[in-house]
Design an enzyme around this catalytic site. Structure first.
Site, PDB file in Angstrom:
ATOM      1  N   CYS A 168       0.399 -21.491  33.433  1.00  0.00           N
ATOM      2  CA  CYS A 168       1.303 -22.657  33.680  1.00  0.00           C
ATOM      3  C   CYS A 168       2.314 -22.379  34.558  1.00  0.00           C
ATOM      4  CB  CYS A 168       1.984 -23.338  32.478  1.00  0.00           C
ATOM      5  SG  CYS A 168       0.269 -23.930  31.253  1.00  0.00           S
ATOM      6  N   ARG A 175      -1.046 -26.706  35.055  1.00  0.00           N
ATOM      7  CA  ARG A 175      -1.394 -26.368  33.609  1.00  0.00           C
ATOM      8  C   ARG A 175      -2.708 -25.406  33.736  1.00  0.00           C
ATOM      9  NH1 ARG A 175      -4.382 -29.864  28.869  1.00  0.00           N
ATOM     10  NH2 ARG A 175      -3.677 -28.346  26.967  1.00  0.00           N
ATOM     11  N   LEU A 176      -2.480 -24.306  32.808  1.00  0.00           N
ATOM     12  CA  LEU A 176      -3.600 -23.543  32.372  1.00  0.00           C
ATOM     13  C   LEU A 176      -3.877 -23.818  30.963  1.00  0.00           C
ATOM     14  CD1 LEU A 176      -5.693 -21.193  32.923  1.00  0.00           C
ATOM     15  CD2 LEU A 176      -3.856 -19.716  32.139  1.00  0.00           C
ATOM     16  N   ALA A 177      -4.916 -24.710  30.655  1.00  0.00           N
ATOM     17  CA  ALA A 177      -5.169 -25.263  29.434  1.00  0.00           C
ATOM     18  C   ALA A 177      -5.828 -24.422  28.283  1.00  0.00           C
ATOM     19  CB  ALA A 177      -6.031 -26.416  29.397  1.00  0.00           C
ATOM     20  N   GLY A 217       3.940 -21.450  28.623  1.00  0.00           N
ATOM     21  CA  GLY A 217       3.900 -20.409  27.341  1.00  0.00           C
ATOM     22  C   GLY A 217       3.133 -20.944  26.460  1.00  0.00           C
ATOM     23  N   GLU A 218       3.486 -20.132  25.189  1.00  0.00           N
ATOM     24  CA  GLU A 218       2.919 -20.363  23.811  1.00  0.00           C
ATOM     25  C   GLU A 218       3.990 -20.286  22.816  1.00  0.00           C
ATOM     26  OE1 GLU A 218      -1.330 -19.743  21.483  1.00  0.00           O
ATOM     27  OE2 GLU A 218      -0.973 -19.102  23.460  1.00  0.00           O
ATOM     28  N   ASP A 247       0.954 -27.381  21.117  1.00  0.00           N
ATOM     29  CA  ASP A 247       2.245 -26.796  20.899  1.00  0.00           C
ATOM     30  C   ASP A 247       3.196 -27.419  21.646  1.00  0.00           C
ATOM     31  OD1 ASP A 247       1.219 -25.485  23.071  1.00  0.00           O
ATOM     32  OD2 ASP A 247       2.119 -23.449  22.820  1.00  0.00           O
TER      33      ASP A 247
END
Length: 288
Positions: free
Chosen positions: A2, A53-55, A81-82, A105
């Site tokens: 992302c 976005r990188l989903a 991030g996560e 998240d």
């Protein structure tokens, strides 16, 4: 991975200027390689945010910028991030009356800010760089993870700030000077990075474990975490057991995804150990 970016200008109305949207789009587009799955922008009077976005979690529901409305105005987040403990935080927030529309998240982090304000950073376990525009107080809150895993840069302007996951997102805005000083050259070629510094003149890095809050008075930095050295009283066996428990927990949390997972093997003990742990944890589900 992302990519996030944004522009805060307290001296102009970004909605009224046709060029403003084009500039925010250009800032966002510079990070297409970081987020090939989706893109989005959001613009208000004094703030414009962009996201690539990188989903990974909640593919249909995790679109950004993400917004929650309050009586005093919207809170809007762009997040990279996560957060590994988002399930636990979600349950706690739900118990406090929060209602969620997605399984992402990102929404949990946004509601955590709504509940705890800046203190949310102390509750997050993960790797992240995110910015929240809080319309209730006309302020931008930028937060970076404890170890600085996710990159995060900002550039102070005459009436606000520009920010982005990468310098090129900031440099896509005409307000950013494309200047590299002698200090920048030293930063570029040195073997040791100076915390908080960037190569480009006037650009700074949100340091690991810090929060940068931008208001009409300018940026203000506060630290929510720092690495502390402590005596290690445990013996060898206890240390081995503790490290194994930590690795098991770390790998389990990082396997949470709605897309296929993989590991990058360098041939060293660390990547081999994490791959072995991941394979063992995924085996009961039939994954290999």
């Amino acid at each position: 991975m992302c990519g996030i970016t944004g522009w805060v200008s307290f001296g102009r109305d970004l909605r009224a200027e046709r060029s403003s949207q084009a500039i925010v789009d250009a800032m966002t587009d510079t990070m297409a390689c970081r987020g090939p799955d989706d893109d989005g922008t959001w613009t208000a009077q004094h703030a414009a945010l962009g996201h690539r976005r990188l989903a990974i979690i909640d593919l249909p529901g995790g679109r950004q910028p993400m917004r929650v409305d309050t009586p005093g105005g919207p809170l809007v987040i762009v997040y990279s991030g996560e957060t590994y403990n988002f399930t636990e935080l979600r349950a706690e927030l739900a118990g406090r009356g929060h209602r969620f529309r997605t399984d992402s998240d990102t929404e949990v982090v946004l509601h955590a800010y709504l509940e705890w304000g800046d203190a949310l950073a102390e509750r997050l376990n993960g790797m992240y760089a995110f910015a929240i525009w809080d319309a209730r107080a006309d302020k931008l809150v930028m937060v970076r993870d404890r170890m600085g895993i996710k990159p995060f840069y900002y550039y102070e302007t005459a009436d606000g700030v520009l920010f982005g996951s990468e310098p090129k997102a900031i440099l896509a805005n005409p307000l950013a000077e494309h200047t590299v000083s002698a200090d920048g050259l030293r930063e570029l070629f040195a073997f040791v990075k100076t915390p908080g510094h960037a190569v480009w003149e006037g650009m700074r890095e949100v340091e690991p474990g810090t929060i940068v809050t931008v208001t009409r008075s300018g940026p203000r930095t506060s630290r929510y975490w720092s690495l502390e050295t402590r005596p290690h009283p445990d013996g060898l066996d206890a240390t081995v057991t503790h490290v194994r428990e930590l690795l098991e927990d770390i790998v389990r949390r990082q396997l949470v995804a709605d897309v296929p997972r993989c590991t990058l093997l360098s041939g060293g003990l660390d990547s081999s150990a994490m791959t072995a742990i991941a394979a063992r944890q995924l085996a009961p589900t039939g994954e290999k």
